[in-house]
Design a protein around this motif. Structure first.
Motif, PDB file in Angstrom:
ATOM      1  N   LEU A  26      82.319  63.878  14.941  1.00  0.00           N
ATOM      2  CA  LEU A  26      81.550  64.974  14.340  1.00  0.00           C
ATOM      3  C   LEU A  26      80.492  65.452  15.329  1.00  0.00           C
ATOM      4  CD1 LEU A  26      80.961  63.656  10.695  1.00  0.00           C
ATOM      5  CD2 LEU A  26      82.634  65.343  11.472  1.00  0.00           C
ATOM      6  N   LEU A  27      80.226  66.763  15.310  1.00  0.00           N
ATOM      7  CA  LEU A  27      79.288  67.341  16.274  1.00  0.00           C
ATOM      8  C   LEU A  27      77.922  66.677  16.194  1.00  0.00           C
ATOM      9  CD1 LEU A  27      78.525  69.433  18.390  1.00  0.00           C
ATOM     10  CD2 LEU A  27      78.096  71.064  16.555  1.00  0.00           C
ATOM     11  N   ILE A  28      77.407  66.473  14.991  1.00  0.00           N
ATOM     12  CA  ILE A  28      76.067  65.879  14.871  1.00  0.00           C
ATOM     13  C   ILE A  28      76.081  64.443  15.388  1.00  0.00           C
ATOM     14  CG2 ILE A  28      74.327  65.074  13.233  1.00  0.00           C
ATOM     15  CD1 ILE A  28      74.551  67.551  11.717  1.00  0.00           C
ATOM     16  N   ASN A  29      77.155  63.712  15.150  1.00  0.00           N
ATOM     17  CA  ASN A  29      77.223  62.347  15.679  1.00  0.00           C
ATOM     18  C   ASN A  29      77.348  62.336  17.194  1.00  0.00           C
ATOM     19  OD1 ASN A  29      76.950  61.222  13.181  1.00  0.00           O
ATOM     20  ND2 ASN A  29      79.128  60.837  12.866  1.00  0.00           N
ATOM     21  N   VAL A  30      78.025  63.344  17.749  1.00  0.00           N
ATOM     22  CA  VAL A  30      78.072  63.480  19.209  1.00  0.00           C
ATOM     23  C   VAL A  30      76.658  63.714  19.743  1.00  0.00           C
ATOM     24  CG1 VAL A  30      78.891  64.913  21.118  1.00  0.00           C
ATOM     25  CG2 VAL A  30      80.455  64.311  19.273  1.00  0.00           C
ATOM     26  N   VAL A  31      75.894  64.556  19.056  1.00  0.00           N
ATOM     27  CA  VAL A  31      74.509  64.831  19.455  1.00  0.00           C
ATOM     28  C   VAL A  31      73.675  63.546  19.378  1.00  0.00           C
ATOM     29  CG1 VAL A  31      72.402  66.065  18.813  1.00  0.00           C
ATOM     30  CG2 VAL A  31      74.592  67.264  18.812  1.00  0.00           C
ATOM     31  N   ILE A  32      73.832  62.790  18.280  1.00  0.00           N
ATOM     32  CA  ILE A  32      73.069  61.541  18.128  1.00  0.00           C
ATOM     33  C   ILE A  32      73.439  60.552  19.225  1.00  0.00           C
ATOM     34  CG2 ILE A  32      72.693  59.546  16.636  1.00  0.00           C
ATOM     35  CD1 ILE A  32      73.114  61.408  14.234  1.00  0.00           C
ATOM     36  N   GLU A  33      74.715  60.447  19.539  1.00  0.00           N
ATOM     37  CA  GLU A  33      75.148  59.522  20.587  1.00  0.00           C
ATOM     38  C   GLU A  33      74.599  59.938  21.949  1.00  0.00           C
ATOM     39  OE1 GLU A  33      79.384  59.290  20.286  1.00  0.00           O
ATOM     40  OE2 GLU A  33      79.302  58.587  18.212  1.00  0.00           O
ATOM     41  N   GLN A  34      74.521  61.241  22.196  1.00  0.00           N
ATOM     42  CA  GLN A  34      73.922  61.700  23.451  1.00  0.00           C
ATOM     43  C   GLN A  34      72.445  61.334  23.506  1.00  0.00           C
ATOM     44  OE1 GLN A  34      75.514  62.870  26.089  1.00  0.00           O
ATOM     45  NE2 GLN A  34      77.373  62.521  24.899  1.00  0.00           N
ATOM     46  N   MET A  35      71.783  61.408  22.370  1.00  0.00           N
ATOM     47  CA  MET A  35      70.375  61.020  22.307  1.00  0.00           C
ATOM     48  C   MET A  35      70.228  59.527  22.594  1.00  0.00           C
ATOM     49  SD  MET A  35      67.707  61.387  19.120  1.00  0.00           S
ATOM     50  CE  MET A  35      68.078  59.856  18.294  1.00  0.00           C
ATOM     51  N   ILE A  36      71.090  58.718  21.984  1.00  0.00           N
ATOM     52  CA  ILE A  36      71.021  57.269  22.162  1.00  0.00           C
ATOM     53  C   ILE A  36      71.358  56.870  23.605  1.00  0.00           C
ATOM     54  CG2 ILE A  36      72.155  55.102  21.503  1.00  0.00           C
ATOM     55  CD1 ILE A  36      72.489  56.288  18.691  1.00  0.00           C
ATOM     56  N   CYS A  37      72.288  57.590  24.212  1.00  0.00           N
ATOM     57  CA  CYS A  37      72.801  57.200  25.531  1.00  0.00           C
ATOM     58  C   CYS A  37      72.150  57.967  26.682  1.00  0.00           C
ATOM     59  CB  CYS A  37      74.320  57.405  25.569  1.00  0.00           C
ATOM     60  SG  CYS A  37      75.207  56.423  24.350  1.00  0.00           S
ATOM     61  N   ASP A  38      71.005  58.593  26.448  1.00  0.00           N
ATOM     62  CA  ASP A  38      70.334  59.345  27.508  1.00  0.00           C
ATOM     63  C   ASP A  38      69.928  58.392  28.631  1.00  0.00           C
ATOM     64  OD1 ASP A  38      69.029  61.203  29.011  1.00  0.00           O
ATOM     65  OD2 ASP A  38      67.332  61.468  27.652  1.00  0.00           O
ATOM     66  N   THR A  39      70.349  58.711  29.856  1.00  0.00           N
ATOM     67  CA  THR A  39      70.069  57.826  30.991  1.00  0.00           C
ATOM     68  C   THR A  39      68.742  58.139  31.674  1.00  0.00           C
ATOM     69  OG1 THR A  39      71.318  59.319  32.436  1.00  0.00           O
ATOM     70  CG2 THR A  39      72.523  57.477  31.455  1.00  0.00           C
ATOM     71  N   ASP A  40      68.084  59.204  31.273  1.00  0.00           N
ATOM     72  CA  ASP A  40      66.790  59.560  31.854  1.00  0.00           C
ATOM     73  C   ASP A  40      65.763  58.492  31.483  1.00  0.00           C
ATOM     74  OD1 ASP A  40      64.454  60.673  32.711  1.00  0.00           O
ATOM     75  OD2 ASP A  40      64.484  62.400  31.383  1.00  0.00           O
ATOM     76  N   PRO A  41      65.059  57.917  32.468  1.00  0.00           N
ATOM     77  CA  PRO A  41      64.067  56.874  32.149  1.00  0.00           C
ATOM     78  C   PRO A  41      63.008  57.341  31.152  1.00  0.00           C
ATOM     79  CG  PRO A  41      64.476  56.957  34.516  1.00  0.00           C
ATOM     80  CD  PRO A  41      65.182  58.133  33.924  1.00  0.00           C
ATOM     81  N   GLU A  42      62.683  58.629  31.178  1.00  0.00           N
ATOM     82  CA  GLU A  42      61.673  59.163  30.255  1.00  0.00           C
ATOM     83  C   GLU A  42      62.308  59.759  28.995  1.00  0.00           C
ATOM     84  OE1 GLU A  42      58.458  58.742  30.578  1.00  0.00           O
ATOM     85  OE2 GLU A  42      58.792  57.675  32.460  1.00  0.00           O
ATOM     86  N   LEU A  43      63.645  59.681  28.885  1.00  0.00           N
ATOM     87  CA  LEU A  43      64.379  60.181  27.716  1.00  0.00           C
ATOM     88  C   LEU A  43      64.078  61.648  27.413  1.00  0.00           C
ATOM     89  CD1 LEU A  43      64.186  57.163  25.222  1.00  0.00           C
ATOM     90  CD2 LEU A  43      65.943  57.697  26.890  1.00  0.00           C
ATOM     91  N   GLY A  44      64.006  62.465  28.469  1.00  0.00           N
ATOM     92  CA  GLY A  44      63.721  63.893  28.269  1.00  0.00           C
ATOM     93  C   GLY A  44      64.771  64.579  27.422  1.00  0.00           C
ATOM     94  N   GLY A  45      66.051  64.292  27.712  1.00  0.00           N
ATOM     95  CA  GLY A  45      67.120  64.893  26.920  1.00  0.00           C
ATOM     96  C   GLY A  45      67.111  64.395  25.491  1.00  0.00           C
ATOM     97  N   ALA A  46      66.810  63.115  25.297  1.00  0.00           N
ATOM     98  CA  ALA A  46      66.774  62.542  23.948  1.00  0.00           C
ATOM     99  C   ALA A  46      65.686  63.189  23.107  1.00  0.00           C
ATOM    100  CB  ALA A  46      66.547  61.031  24.032  1.00  0.00           C
ATOM    101  N   VAL A  47      64.549  63.474  23.715  1.00  0.00           N
ATOM    102  CA  VAL A  47      63.455  64.136  22.981  1.00  0.00           C
ATOM    103  C   VAL A  47      63.900  65.520  22.520  1.00  0.00           C
ATOM    104  CG1 VAL A  47      61.141  65.100  23.199  1.00  0.00           C
ATOM    105  CG2 VAL A  47      61.636  62.854  24.166  1.00  0.00           C
ATOM    106  N   GLN A  48      64.572  66.261  23.402  1.00  0.00           N
ATOM    107  CA  GLN A  48      65.056  67.594  23.037  1.00  0.00           C
ATOM    108  C   GLN A  48      66.066  67.519  21.891  1.00  0.00           C
ATOM    109  OE1 GLN A  48      67.176  69.629  26.155  1.00  0.00           O
ATOM    110  NE2 GLN A  48      67.183  71.592  25.093  1.00  0.00           N
ATOM    111  N   LEU A  49      67.001  66.580  21.985  1.00  0.00           N
ATOM    112  CA  LEU A  49      68.026  66.439  20.947  1.00  0.00           C
ATOM    113  C   LEU A  49      67.415  65.989  19.624  1.00  0.00           C
ATOM    114  CD1 LEU A  49      70.826  64.790  23.102  1.00  0.00           C
ATOM    115  CD2 LEU A  49      70.899  67.067  22.089  1.00  0.00           C
ATOM    116  N   MET A  50      66.405  65.123  19.691  1.00  0.00           N
ATOM    117  CA  MET A  50      65.741  64.681  18.469  1.00  0.00           C
ATOM    118  C   MET A  50      65.088  65.862  17.753  1.00  0.00           C
ATOM    119  SD  MET A  50      62.690  63.735  16.878  1.00  0.00           S
ATOM    120  CE  MET A  50      61.476  63.423  18.136  1.00  0.00           C
ATOM    121  N   GLY A  51      64.491  66.774  18.536  1.00  0.00           N
ATOM    122  CA  GLY A  51      63.899  67.967  17.941  1.00  0.00           C
ATOM    123  C   GLY A  51      64.931  68.844  17.256  1.00  0.00           C
TER     124      GLY A  51
END
Length: 842
Positions: free
Chosen positions: A414-439
Motif C-alpha cells: 500500500l502507498l501509505i505503508n511504502v511511505v511509512i517504510e521509507q520513513m523507518i528506513c531513512d539512511t540520513d543520520p539526521e533523518l531529514g527525509g523521515a521528518v518530511q514524510l512524517m509531516g
C-alpha cells in the motif's frame, strides 16, 4: 471569438513581490457612473461575479509587456496585471486606455512615474524633457555609457527615458557586439564597463528590454558581460556552465519548438536572477520586479503548453511505469515530474486543480508507489517531493486512492505503508527525509482537512482503514525496541531488513552481539538482559521520537480509534519503557505521549493507567534525575501539577496511596503536598457522604425501634432494640452478599496483580510495599508500587479466610463503601495478625 480574445487572468502583486492569481474572466472597457469615468471591468467566467473594477485614471502609468500583459499600480503598494489569452484582445484594451489618456497606442508605457519632488527637480533641468542622447556605441565611449546608465538608476523618469532610447535605437545589440570585440582583444577595462552597463540595463526593470536581452540571439552574450565583475580577480565561467555542465534532457522529445525555446529561456533567466546577479539591497529590491514577473509568466505558459499536450504526458507516464525502463531513464522522468509540479505552483487555483486531476487520471500515484520503493536515493527523494505536492494540493485525493488500493492489494505494498517504510528506513543520520514524510503522514491522518470534503464518511472510513492496515507498520519499530519477545523482533527484522541495519547499527562495537545479525542486541533491549530498556543508538532514538510525535498527534485528534489501539496493544506501557533512555529527548517524547493522554481527562484512560501502575516508570525517572533542575524534571512535575489543578480524583488517589512515601520529600514545589491535600479533602467528603447515607437509610428502622420500645416491658428493652435490626431483610442478607462479591473481586485483583510488570533490574523497584515486622506490630506500611498481598501456601483460600474473618468481625454492621488507611489502623489495633480490609469501592 470575441470571448476568447477578451479572456484574461487578473493578478495582484503581494508583499513578497510575487504575483497572486485572482481569477479568470472576460474584460471590457465601459463608462461606470459611480466612478465617473471609463473603467476596466473583469467578470469571472465561472459565475459572472466582478473580479475587477478599475477606473482608467488619466495620470496612472499603464505598461504593456510581452504583447499580452498590461500592468499598472492603483496605489503605492497595490500593483495589478491583466494577462490576455490573445494578443488581439490586449491590443484592443490598450487602445482604450491610450484613448482615455490621449496617448499613441504604439507606446509601451503611458505615463512617467515621478513624484512631486522629482517633478520639481527636473523642472530646473529643461534638457531632460527630451529623450536622453546616448553616446555613440564605440569602445572608447564605454566608460561614458557606463556612467550614464549608473547615474539614471536613482531617478524613475530618467530610467524611463533611457529605456526608450535603448529600445528605439537597437542599442543593446550594438553593445553586445562591442562585448565580443573586447573579449577577442582581451580588453579587461572595457569588459568591466560592459558589466556595469548590462547590469544597469537590467535594473531599468523594463519588459521590452528583457525581451531583447533574453532572446536566443543575445542571452549568452548578456551572461558573458555579467561574468566580468570588477570586484572579482578572475571572471566567472557562467557560459561554460550553461552550455556544457547544464545539459537539457528531453525525457520525451518535445516537438513544439516554441515550447522548447521557452524552457531554455526560463532556465537561463532564472540562473541570471538567482546565481549571477547579486542579492539586491533593500533599496534595490523593486528594481527587478519585472524580471520576477517575466519568469513567473514564462512558467505559467510552459505548464499550460505541456498540460495541453496529452500525448506527451501519456508517453511520460507509460515509460515511468514500464518495468523495461532503465534506472537512469526513470531517474530523469521523476526529476522531470518534480520540476513540472514545482512550475505548477504558479498556476491559478482552478488551473492547478485541473493540472493535478490530470496527473491523477494518468496514474501519478501508482507510479510514485513504484519509484518510492527504488534503491536510488535521488529518485526516492524526488518522488517524495512530488508526493508532498500532491498531499498539499489534495489530501482527500490521496486518501481515496489508498482506500481503493486496499481492496486489491496486500498491506505491504500500500502507498501509505511504502511511505511509512521509507520513513523507518531513512539512511540520513539526521533523518531529514523521515521528518518530511512524517509531516505528510500527519497531514493525511489529520481530521481537520477531512471536514471540508463532500464525502461525510471520509473521516471514519479512512481512520478505520489506517488503523486496520497501516498502524501496525508505523508502530513496529516502537514495539520491537520495547519488547523482550524474540519472535516479535525476528518478525520485524524479516520485514524491515531493507535498510534497518543502517538505522540500528550501533555507534560502537558490542562484544556480545550476534555476528550473523545486522542489529546488535544492545540496540533492541539494552545491555541488561533482565530489563526491557530502549536502544542507545542515536539514530534509532530519533526515529522512535518521530513515531511518538505522530502517535501523540493521534491521541490529540483521533478518538476511539487510537484509544482502542492503545488498550489492545498496551501501548502506553511500551512507550514508557523509553523513560529509561539515555537520550533525554526520547524520554521527553514518551512523557509527552502520556501527558496528552492524561490531558484528555478520560476515565477509560485513567483506569488503564491506574490498573497498569503506569506512573511507576515516570516516578522512577523523576527519582533517577535526582536534584538536577532540567527539562525532564519540569515536565514530570508539570504532569502531576496538571492532575492536581484539574482535580482528577482517580489519579490523585492512586498516586497518593501508592507513591506518596517516595514523593513527600520533594518540597521545592508544593505539587505533591497539594495532591495529598486534595486526596484527604476527597476522603473527608466521602466519609461525610457515607455517614449521611447511613442516617437516611436507618431513619425508617429507627422509627420502628422507638415504637416497639414504648410497647415492650422494661426488662425486655434491650432485645426490643436489636430484634428489628436482625429481622431487617437488607442488612440480614448484606454480609453474605458482600462476602460473595468480595471473593470474586479479590480473585480478579489477584490476577491483575500477578499480571503487573515486574522490574528485574538489580535492586528491584526503587520503592516497594513491605510486609515487615512493622506491619505485624500494627504500624501502617504504605505501598509505593502496586501492593502485593503476603505470600501464603494456601493462595486464594487464604484470602477467602481473611475476607470471611473480616466480614464476620463487622458483626452485622454496615460496611463502608470506601476503605482508607485510617480505617486499617483502627482494625489493626483489634487484630493480632496483619491483614487488609477489603475495598468495595476500589
Amino acid at each position: 471569438m470575441s470571448d476568447t480574445r477578451r479572456r484574461v487572468k487578473v493578478y495582484t502583486l503581494n508583499e513578497d513581490r510575487q504575483w497572486d492569481d485572482r481569477g479568470t474572466g472576460h474584460v471590457s472597457s465601459t463608462y461606470v457612473e459611480e466612478l465617473k469615468g471609463m473603467s476596466l471591468l473583469v467578470r469571472a467566467e465561472s459565475d459572472g461575479s466582478l473580479l475587477l473594477e478599475s477606473k482608467i485614471n488619466p495620470n496612472t502609468a499603464y505598461q504593456k509587456q510581452q504583447d499580452t500583459l498590461i500592468v499598472w499600480s492603483e496605489a503605492e503598494n497595490y500593483d495589478l496585471a491583466l494577462s490576455f489569452q490573445e494578443k488581439a484582445g490586449c491590443d484592443e484594451i490598450w487602445e482604450k486606455i491610450c484613448q482615455v489618456q490621449g496617448k499613441d497606442p504604439s507606446v509601451e508605457v503611458t505615463q512617467d512615474l515621478i513624484d512631486e519632488s522629482e517633478e520639481e527637480r527636473f523642472e530646473e533641468m529643461p534638457e531632460t524633457s527630451h529623450l536622453i542622447d546616448l553616446p555613440t556605441c564605440e569602445l572608447n565611449k564605454l566608460e561614458e555609457i557606463a556612467d550614464l546608465v549608473t547615474s539614471v538608476l536613482s531617478s524613475p523618469i530618467r530610467r524611463e527615458k533611457l529605456a526608450l532610447a535603448l529600445e528605439n535605437e537597437g542599442y543593446i545589440k550594438k553593445l553586445l557586439q562591442l562585448f565580443q570585440a573586447c573579449e577577442n582583444l582581451e580588453n579587461t577595462e572595457g569588459l568591466h564597463h560592459l558589466y556595469e552597463i548590462i547590469r544597469g540595463i537590467l535594473f531599468l526593470n523594463k519588459a521590452t528590454l528583457f525581451e531583447v536581452m533574453f532572446s536566443d540571439e543575445c542571452i549568452m552574450d548578456v551572461v558573458g558581460c555579467l561574468e566580468y565583475d570588477p570586484a572579482l580577480a578572475q571572471p566567472k565561467r557562467h557560459r561554460e556552465f550553461l552550455t556544457k555542465t547544464a545539459k537539457f534532457k528531453e525525457v520525451i522529445p518535445i516537438t513544439d519548438s516554441e515550447l522548447r525555446q521557452k524552457i531554455h529561456q526560463t532556465y537561463r533567466v532564472q540562473y541570471i536572477q538567482d546565481i549571477i546577479l547579486p542579492t539586491p539591497s533593500v533599496f534595490e529590491e523593486n528594481f527587478l520586479s519585472t524580471l520576477t514577473s517575466f519568469i513567473f509568466f514564462n512558467k505559467v505558459e510552459i505548464v499550460s503548453m505541456l498540460q495541453e499536450d496529452e500525448k506527451f504526458l501519456s508517453e511520460v507516464f507509460a515509460q515511468l511505469t514500464d518495468e523495461a525502463t532503465d534506472d537512469d531513464k526513470r531517474r530523469e522522468l521523476v526529476n522531470f515530474f518534480k520540476e513540472f509540479c514545482a512550475f505548477s505552483q504558479t498556476l491559478q487555483p482552478q488551473n492547478r486543480d485541473a493540472f493535478f486531476k490530470t496527473l491523477a487520471k494518468l496514474g501519478i500515484l501508482p507510479a510514485l508507489e513504484i519509484v518510492m520503493g527504488m534503491d536510488d536515493l535521488q529518485v526516492r527523494s524526488a518522488a517524495t517531493d512530488i508526493f508532498s505536492y500532491l498531499v498539499e494540493f489534495s489530501p482527500s485525493m490521496v486518501r481515496e486512492f489508498v482506500m481503493q488500493e486496499a481492496q486489491q492489494s496486500d498491506d505491504d505494498i500500500l502507498l501509505i505503508n511504502v511511505v511509512i517504510e521509507q520513513m523507518i528506513c531513512d539512511t540520513d543520520p539526521e533523518l531529514g527525509g523521515a521528518v518530511q514524510l512524517m509531516g505528510l503522514l500527519r497531514t493525511l491522518i489529520d481530521p481537520e482537512n477531512m471536514l471540508a470534503t463532500t464525502n461525510k464518511t471520509e473521516k471514519s472510513e479512512f481512520l478505520n482503514f489506517f488503523y486496520n492496515h497501516c498502524m501496525h507498520v508505523l508502530t513496529a519499530p516502537l514495539l520491537t525496541n520495547t519488547s523482550e519477545d524474540k519472535c516479535e523482533k525476528d518478525f520485524f527484522l524479516k520485514h524491515y531488513r531493507y535498510s534497518w541495519s543502517f538505522v540500528c547499527t550501533p555507534s560502537h562495537s558490542h562484544s556480545h552481539s550476534t555476528p550473523s545479525s545486522s542489529i546488535s542486541q544492545d540496540n533492541i533491549v539494552g545491555s541488561n538482559k533482565n530489563s526491557t530498556i530502549c536502544p542507545d543508538n542515536y539514530q534509532t532514538a530519533q526515529l522512535l521520537a518521530l513515531i511518538l510525535e505522530l502517535l501523540t498527534f493521534c491521541v490529540e485528534h483521533h478518538t476511539y480509534h487510537i484509544k482502542n489501539y492503545i488498550m489492545n496493544k498496551d501501548l502506553l506501557r511500551r512507550v514508557l519503557v523509553l523513560m529509561n533512555s539515555k537520550h533525554t529527548f526520547l524520554a521527553l517524547c514518551a512523557l509527552r505521549f502520556m501527558r496528552r493522554i492524561i490531558g484528555l481527562k478520560d476515565e477509560f484512560y485513567n483506569r488503564y493507567i491506574t490498573k497498569g501502575n503506569l506512573f511507576e516508570p515516570v516516578i522512577n525517572a523523576l527519582l533517577d534525575n535526582g536534584t538536577r533542575y532540567n527539562l525532564l524534571n519540569s515536565a514530570v512535575i508539570e504532569l502531576f501539577e496538571f492532575i492536581r489543578v484539574e482535580d482528577i480524583k482517580s489519579l490523585t488517589a492512586h498516586i497518593v496511596e501508592n507513591f506518596y512515601k517516595a514523593l513527600e520529600s520533594i518540597e521545592y514545589v508544593q505539587t505533591f503536598k497539594g495532591l495529598k491535600t486534595k486526596y484527604e479533602q476527597e476522603k473527608d467528603r466521602q466519609n461525610q457522604k457515607l455517614n449521611s447515607n447511613r442516617f437516611r437509610r436507618d431513619a425508617k428502622a429507627l422509627e420502628e425501634d422507638e415504637e416497639m420500645w414504648f410497647n415492650e416491658d422494661e426488662e425486655e428493652e434491650g432485645k426490643a432494640v436489636v430484634a428489628p435490626v436482625e429481622k431487617s431483610k437488607p442488612e440480614d442478607d448484606f454480609p453474605d452478599n458482600y462476602e460473595k462479591f468480595m471473593e470474586t473481586k479479590k480473585a480478579k485483583e489477584s490476577e491483575d496483580k500477578e499480571n503487573l510488570p515486574k522490574r528485574t533490574s538489580p535492586g528491584g523497584f526503587k520503592f516497594t510495599f513491605s510486609h515487615s515486622a512493622s506491619a505485624a506490630n500494627g504500624t501502617n506500611s504504605k505501598s509505593v508500587v502496586a501492593q502485593t498481598p503476603p505470600a501464603t501456601s494456601n493462595g486464594s483460600s487464604s484470602k477467602t479466610t481473611n475476607l470471611a474473618t473480616s466480614v464476620t468481625a463487622t458483626k452485622g454492621s454496615l460496611v463502608g463503601l470506601v476503605d482508607y488507611p485510617d480505617d486499617e489502623e483502627e482494625d489493626e489495633e483489634e487484630e493480632t495478625s496483619p491483614r487488609k480490609r477489603p475495598r468495595l469501592g476500589s
